[in-house]
Design a protein around this motif. Structure first.
Motif, PDB file in Angstrom:
ATOM      1  N   SER A 124       0.827  -1.211   0.000  1.00  0.00           N
ATOM      2  CA  SER A 124       0.000   0.000   0.000  1.00  0.00           C
ATOM      3  C   SER A 124       0.860   1.258   0.000  1.00  0.00           C
ATOM      4  CB  SER A 124      -0.861  -0.011   1.262  1.00  0.00           C
ATOM      5  OG  SER A 124      -1.317   1.298   1.566  1.00  0.00           O
ATOM      6  N   TYR A 125       0.283   2.294  -0.526  1.00  0.00           N
ATOM      7  CA  TYR A 125       0.961   3.594  -0.483  1.00  0.00           C
ATOM      8  C   TYR A 125       1.243   4.011   0.945  1.00  0.00           C
ATOM      9  CZ  TYR A 125      -3.451   5.804   0.906  1.00  0.00           C
ATOM     10  OH  TYR A 125      -4.564   6.172   1.576  1.00  0.00           O
ATOM     11  N   ARG A 126       0.468   3.442   1.894  1.00  0.00           N
ATOM     12  CA  ARG A 126       0.676   3.806   3.301  1.00  0.00           C
ATOM     13  C   ARG A 126       2.041   3.319   3.808  1.00  0.00           C
ATOM     14  NH1 ARG A 126      -4.501   4.980   5.539  1.00  0.00           N
ATOM     15  NH2 ARG A 126      -6.159   4.285   4.157  1.00  0.00           N
ATOM     16  N   GLN A 127       2.585   2.323   3.141  1.00  0.00           N
ATOM     17  CA  GLN A 127       3.894   1.790   3.587  1.00  0.00           C
ATOM     18  C   GLN A 127       5.064   2.565   2.992  1.00  0.00           C
ATOM     19  OE1 GLN A 127       2.554  -2.177   2.167  1.00  0.00           O
ATOM     20  NE2 GLN A 127       3.672  -2.956   3.944  1.00  0.00           N
ATOM     21  N   LEU A 128       4.773   3.494   2.115  1.00  0.00           N
ATOM     22  CA  LEU A 128       5.837   4.231   1.436  1.00  0.00           C
ATOM     23  C   LEU A 128       5.955   5.649   1.968  1.00  0.00           C
ATOM     24  CD1 LEU A 128       5.108   2.996  -2.184  1.00  0.00           C
ATOM     25  CD2 LEU A 128       6.875   2.199  -0.620  1.00  0.00           C
ATOM     26  N   PRO A 129       7.111   6.273   1.881  1.00  0.00           N
ATOM     27  CA  PRO A 129       8.359   5.738   1.322  1.00  0.00           C
ATOM     28  C   PRO A 129       9.110   4.856   2.314  1.00  0.00           C
ATOM     29  CG  PRO A 129       8.697   7.980   2.072  1.00  0.00           C
ATOM     30  CD  PRO A 129       7.245   7.679   2.311  1.00  0.00           C
ATOM     31  N   GLN A 130      10.063   4.079   1.788  1.00  0.00           N
ATOM     32  CA  GLN A 130      10.972   3.290   2.604  1.00  0.00           C
ATOM     33  C   GLN A 130      12.392   3.524   2.110  1.00  0.00           C
ATOM     34  OE1 GLN A 130      10.438   1.306   5.209  1.00  0.00           O
ATOM     35  NE2 GLN A 130       8.189   1.308   5.192  1.00  0.00           N
ATOM     36  N   MET A 131      13.325   3.446   3.054  1.00  0.00           N
ATOM     37  CA  MET A 131      14.743   3.448   2.659  1.00  0.00           C
ATOM     38  C   MET A 131      15.423   2.349   3.458  1.00  0.00           C
ATOM     39  SD  MET A 131      16.281   7.235   2.265  1.00  0.00           S
ATOM     40  CE  MET A 131      15.233   8.333   3.188  1.00  0.00           C
ATOM     41  N   TRP A 132      16.010   1.400   2.747  1.00  0.00           N
ATOM     42  CA  TRP A 132      16.679   0.281   3.411  1.00  0.00           C
ATOM     43  C   TRP A 132      18.138   0.256   2.969  1.00  0.00           C
ATOM     44  CZ3 TRP A 132      12.335  -3.359   1.287  1.00  0.00           C
ATOM     45  CH2 TRP A 132      11.141  -3.109   2.005  1.00  0.00           C
ATOM     46  N   TYR A 133      18.997  -0.058   3.922  1.00  0.00           N
ATOM     47  CA  TYR A 133      20.406  -0.141   3.532  1.00  0.00           C
ATOM     48  C   TYR A 133      21.100  -1.296   4.237  1.00  0.00           C
ATOM     49  CZ  TYR A 133      22.260   1.912   7.921  1.00  0.00           C
ATOM     50  OH  TYR A 133      22.621   2.151   9.215  1.00  0.00           O
ATOM     51  N   GLN A 134      22.255  -1.637   3.725  1.00  0.00           N
ATOM     52  CA  GLN A 134      23.080  -2.657   4.363  1.00  0.00           C
ATOM     53  C   GLN A 134      24.543  -2.308   4.110  1.00  0.00           C
ATOM     54  OE1 GLN A 134      22.824  -6.524   2.535  1.00  0.00           O
ATOM     55  NE2 GLN A 134      23.155  -5.716   0.487  1.00  0.00           N
ATOM     56  N   ILE A 135      25.400  -2.856   4.952  1.00  0.00           N
ATOM     57  CA  ILE A 135      26.837  -2.746   4.719  1.00  0.00           C
ATOM     58  C   ILE A 135      27.304  -4.174   4.573  1.00  0.00           C
ATOM     59  CG2 ILE A 135      29.060  -2.056   5.671  1.00  0.00           C
ATOM     60  CD1 ILE A 135      27.620   0.210   7.130  1.00  0.00           C
ATOM     61  N   GLN A 136      27.653  -4.518   3.360  1.00  0.00           N
ATOM     62  CA  GLN A 136      27.792  -5.937   3.063  1.00  0.00           C
ATOM     63  C   GLN A 136      28.766  -6.173   1.931  1.00  0.00           C
ATOM     64  OE1 GLN A 136      26.462  -8.104   0.594  1.00  0.00           O
ATOM     65  NE2 GLN A 136      25.437  -9.798   1.662  1.00  0.00           N
ATOM     66  N   THR A 137      29.234  -7.402   1.826  1.00  0.00           N
ATOM     67  CA  THR A 137      30.258  -7.742   0.837  1.00  0.00           C
ATOM     68  C   THR A 137      29.664  -7.924  -0.562  1.00  0.00           C
ATOM     69  OG1 THR A 137      31.516  -8.827   2.565  1.00  0.00           O
ATOM     70  CG2 THR A 137      32.061  -9.393   0.309  1.00  0.00           C
ATOM     71  N   LYS A 138      30.359  -7.381  -1.548  1.00  0.00           N
ATOM     72  CA  LYS A 138      29.986  -7.561  -2.953  1.00  0.00           C
ATOM     73  C   LYS A 138      31.093  -8.331  -3.656  1.00  0.00           C
ATOM     74  CE  LYS A 138      26.679  -4.513  -2.365  1.00  0.00           C
ATOM     75  NZ  LYS A 138      25.472  -5.047  -1.738  1.00  0.00           N
ATOM     76  N   PHE A 139      30.714  -9.029  -4.693  1.00  0.00           N
ATOM     77  CA  PHE A 139      31.681  -9.809  -5.470  1.00  0.00           C
ATOM     78  C   PHE A 139      31.606  -9.398  -6.933  1.00  0.00           C
ATOM     79  CE2 PHE A 139      30.343 -12.239  -1.837  1.00  0.00           C
ATOM     80  CZ  PHE A 139      31.528 -12.737  -1.331  1.00  0.00           C
ATOM     81  N   ARG A 140      32.735  -9.022  -7.474  1.00  0.00           N
ATOM     82  CA  ARG A 140      32.772  -8.721  -8.900  1.00  0.00           C
ATOM     83  C   ARG A 140      34.065  -9.292  -9.466  1.00  0.00           C
ATOM     84  NH1 ARG A 140      30.460  -2.442  -8.777  1.00  0.00           N
ATOM     85  NH2 ARG A 140      28.611  -3.029  -7.571  1.00  0.00           N
ATOM     86  N   ASP A 141      33.937 -10.081 -10.487  1.00  0.00           N
ATOM     87  CA  ASP A 141      35.126 -10.693 -11.083  1.00  0.00           C
ATOM     88  C   ASP A 141      35.751  -9.687 -12.038  1.00  0.00           C
ATOM     89  OD1 ASP A 141      37.080 -12.415 -11.776  1.00  0.00           O
ATOM     90  OD2 ASP A 141      35.784 -13.931 -12.676  1.00  0.00           O
ATOM     91  N   GLU A 142      36.402  -8.717 -11.468  1.00  0.00           N
ATOM     92  CA  GLU A 142      36.983  -7.617 -12.230  1.00  0.00           C
ATOM     93  C   GLU A 142      37.970  -8.111 -13.278  1.00  0.00           C
ATOM     94  OE1 GLU A 142      36.478  -4.464 -12.261  1.00  0.00           O
ATOM     95  OE2 GLU A 142      35.228  -4.154 -10.474  1.00  0.00           O
ATOM     96  N   ALA A 143      37.900  -7.517 -14.447  1.00  0.00           N
ATOM     97  CA  ALA A 143      38.849  -7.871 -15.494  1.00  0.00           C
ATOM     98  C   ALA A 143      40.265  -7.537 -15.047  1.00  0.00           C
ATOM     99  CB  ALA A 143      38.512  -7.127 -16.777  1.00  0.00           C
ATOM    100  N   ARG A 144      40.371  -6.453 -14.324  1.00  0.00           N
ATOM    101  CA  ARG A 144      41.714  -6.071 -13.876  1.00  0.00           C
ATOM    102  C   ARG A 144      41.654  -5.394 -12.517  1.00  0.00           C
ATOM    103  NH1 ARG A 144      46.455  -2.770 -14.597  1.00  0.00           N
ATOM    104  NH2 ARG A 144      45.731  -1.113 -15.953  1.00  0.00           N
ATOM    105  N   PRO A 145      41.779  -6.185 -11.450  1.00  0.00           N
ATOM    106  CA  PRO A 145      41.878  -5.588 -10.128  1.00  0.00           C
ATOM    107  C   PRO A 145      43.159  -4.759 -10.082  1.00  0.00           C
ATOM    108  CG  PRO A 145      41.625  -7.988 -10.010  1.00  0.00           C
ATOM    109  CD  PRO A 145      41.923  -7.646 -11.425  1.00  0.00           C
ATOM    110  N   LYS A 146      43.149  -3.666  -9.354  1.00  0.00           N
ATOM    111  CA  LYS A 146      44.361  -2.841  -9.338  1.00  0.00           C
ATOM    112  C   LYS A 146      44.409  -1.887  -8.161  1.00  0.00           C
ATOM    113  CE  LYS A 146      44.370   0.671 -12.187  1.00  0.00           C
ATOM    114  NZ  LYS A 146      44.163   1.604 -13.319  1.00  0.00           N
TER     115      LYS A 146
END
Length: 564
Positions: A124-146
């Motif tokens: 419902s519109y009554r539940q908005l707005p929301q803002m959710w966040y996290q501090i968490q690990t991401k994984f990306r197989d970078e072509a060139r880590p540097k």
RNA sequence: CGGGGCGUAGCGCAGCCUGGUAGCGCACACGGUUCGGGACCGUGGAGUCGGAGGUUCAAAUCCUCUCGCCCCGACCA
């Protein structure tokens, strides 16, 4: 904290693989160790820095009403398939199968997951707005880590997501994030800019990046000091200097000139003694719908990303393709006398030019845009120093920068395919309007080092230093020194200061060197000579200035200088 | 993925070209002298020379393959 009990493996010499200043200093000062390309262990000092940065981020996110959650790092493929990114993203995504053979991936970011959550829970519109966040690990197989921890394959990110009823709500959430980000970077002691950026694969309308100026940065940003225009060169508009008219050029008539074996702009320019700004560089490219020409002025460079935004993916034509499509070698192609689609840099709309004649061994002089050829006009050149601002005509500046955060207006790019919808006041079903916002704490730390160091080591901003102060008793064998150090340590601790005491049985020189390397902003030096006169030294890491004060005044003076 | 460079003790490096005992500095351990900006003397421990295969009487060194790391470019939600 006692130095002797705390793990700080400093190195006299930097490992050869380190190049970036932040990387060298973090290795030498005992902050990080490398496991493999783009994978780092954060040792106790670095982890304290990361925690302080994350605390600042949490405080500012909470203050705009965002709520912290935690999502898995391992994701089922089907959600990513629904938004299409499973297919759009290539090798950069770590993919795997679980024991049941189901496709999975390691999360590069969490738009899909958080939108799934919203689709399950928002009604419902009554539940908005929301803002959710996290501090968490991401994984990306970078072509060139540097560059050490600047570009890694696994990294911690603060990512937040906003959910609004409409575009106006999104604008508010977006603005709140922008303001929170400003506070975060200011509190972390960084020099930074907010610049317009390319939404890229994130999709959506507006996007900004937060950029910490540093030679180690991978991005280049365009800044106008006069009107404040700031943008990543990926989309920055600029006006290069106009053609240097000598006067006679306007009388040029259209004619072919014999230019044997002169192919590049530089060669023909020298041969005809005409400035490169009189040339049109014609590049034959192959797009999804076939070959087309990209045209930029002879003294300019084509910005491939700008062009890709207009025409989609493309590649350069091979030499034999140029021959077969235009019937002429690569050095002699030009915009006139052919029917290919042409995308021309906006700068070429004015002036008179020389370009390839589409005839082997010849160039054509006196080409007038819109008279001798037609094209679609766009800004497709690379902004350069010396160009002027497209908004206000003042001279622009270019700077290298580290991307330390970004904010995107996503709109319905994810809510639509994942059916995150709500009912409005009228009972009408609408997709949730989303935004997504990222900050890399490790990049904040690295940028802080890149911006604050000297020949001796790191100079941390107080707010994110691993400790507030380092106490350096010069002779642990001396009873009076030891007692004074202990007294100062407990006084400071009692007032909430986090102090590192170098209680090692080492020579003073080693303690000084290590202290400067590690970069704690204040040093309290306690030596025999000083104590005879009743003083200790309070020294700033940054200025190297030392104040002589009574041991009992340390807390008072420290408070005056800066808070814990 | 294209181009380049490098893998020899924890770190920095020499040795490789021209095959024949694996070495230097720092760090580390012990003893002594030192002690306000990375001390000195002595003793000592530590290396499958990235890995595999080949050539050879003999390979850190020559050849082939391979793995890893760094840099430039491409790429980069």
């Amino acid at each position: 904290m006692l130095f002797s009990k705390f793990f700080i493996p400093t190195l006299r010499e930097a490992p050869a693989e380190a190049e970036a200043i932040s990387h060298i200093l973090m290795l030498r000062a005992g902050y990080v160790r490398q496991l493999a390309a783009g994978l780092y262990v954060y040792l106790p000092l670095a982890w304290r820095v990361m925690n302080r940065i994350q605390t600042i981020i949490r405080e500012e996110m909470d203050s705009i009403g965002a709520q912290e959650i935690s999502m898995p790092g391992l994701h089922p493929a089907d959600i990513w398939q629904k938004t299409g990114r499973w297919f759009d993203i290539g090798d950069e995504m770590f993919r795997l199968k679980d024991r049941g053979g189901r496709d999975m991936c390691l999360g590069m970011t969490h738009e899909e997951i958080i939108t799934w959550l919203a689709s399950m829970e928002i009604r419902s519109y009554r539940q908005l707005p929301q803002m959710w966040y996290q501090i968490q690990t991401k994984f990306r197989d970078e072509a060139r880590p540097k560059s050490g921890i600047l570009r890694t394959r696994e990294f911690i990110m603060k990512d937040s997501y906003s959910f609004d009823r409409d575009e106006e709500g999104l604008a508010v959430s977006y603005q709140k994030h922008a303001e929170a980000y400003h506070k975060i970077y200011e509190r972390c002691g960084l020099k930074f800019y907010q610049v317009q950026s390319d939404p890229g694969m994130m999709g959506g309308a507006a996007a900004h990046e937060f950029m910490a100026p540093s030679p180690a940065g991978e991005d280049t940003i365009v800044l106008c000091k006069k009107c404040g225009y700031a943008a990543n060169t990926e989309l920055a508009l600029s006006v290069p200097p106009s053609q240097k008219l000598k006067g006679s050029e306007k009388d040029w008539i259209l004619e072919d000139i014999y230019t044997p074996e002169k192919r590049t702009v530089a060669e023909v320019s020298a041969f005809l003694k005409a400035d490169p700004s009189y040339f049109i560089k014609s590049l034959l490219l192959i797009g999804r719908d076939g070959p087309f020409l990209a045209l930029v002025r002879g003294d300019q460079e084509l910005h491939e990303k700008k062009l890709a935004k207009i025409v989609g993916e493309f590649r350069a034509a091979q030499k034999d393709e140029v021959k077969s499509i235009l019937g002429v070698g690569a050095g002699f192609i030009g915009p006139h006398n052919n029917t290919l689609r042409k995308i021309a840099d906006i700068l070429l709309k004015e002036g008179i030019y020389i370009s390839g004649a589409n005839k082997e061994g010849f160039h054509t002089k006196g080409i007038k845009p819109d008279v001798h050829f037609e094209a679609e006009w766009h800004d497709i050149h690379v902004a350069q120093a010396g160009d002027t601002c497209a908004k206000c005509s003042a001279e622009i500046a270019l700077e290298k920068a580290i991307e330390i955060g970004n904010i995107f207006q996503l709109g319905t790019k994810y809510s639509q395919p994942l059916e995150a919808v709500y009912l409005d006041e009228n009972g009408i079903e609408k997709p949730v309007i989303m935004g997504s916002y990222g900050i890399g704490p490790a990049r904040i730390a690295a940028a802080a080092i890149e911006q604050n160091n000297d020949k001796d080591g790191i100079i941390w901003p107080q707010s994110i230093a691993p400790f507030d102060v380092e106490i350096i008793p010069l002779d642990m064998g001396d009873k009076e020194i030891g007692e004074t150090a202990g007294m100062i340590y407990s006084n400071l601790s009692g007032e909430g200061w986090e102090a590192l005491m170098d209680d090692r049985d080492e020579r003073p020189g080693i303690k000084f060197k290590d202290a400067d390397l590690i970069g704690i902003p204040y040093q309290i030096i306690i030596g025999k000579k000083g104590l005879k006169e009743g003083i200790v030294e309070l020294k700033s890491r940054k200025t190297k200035q030392a104040e002589r004060i009574a041991p009992s005044d340390v807390v008072k003076r420290a408070k005056e200088l800066t808070g814990p």
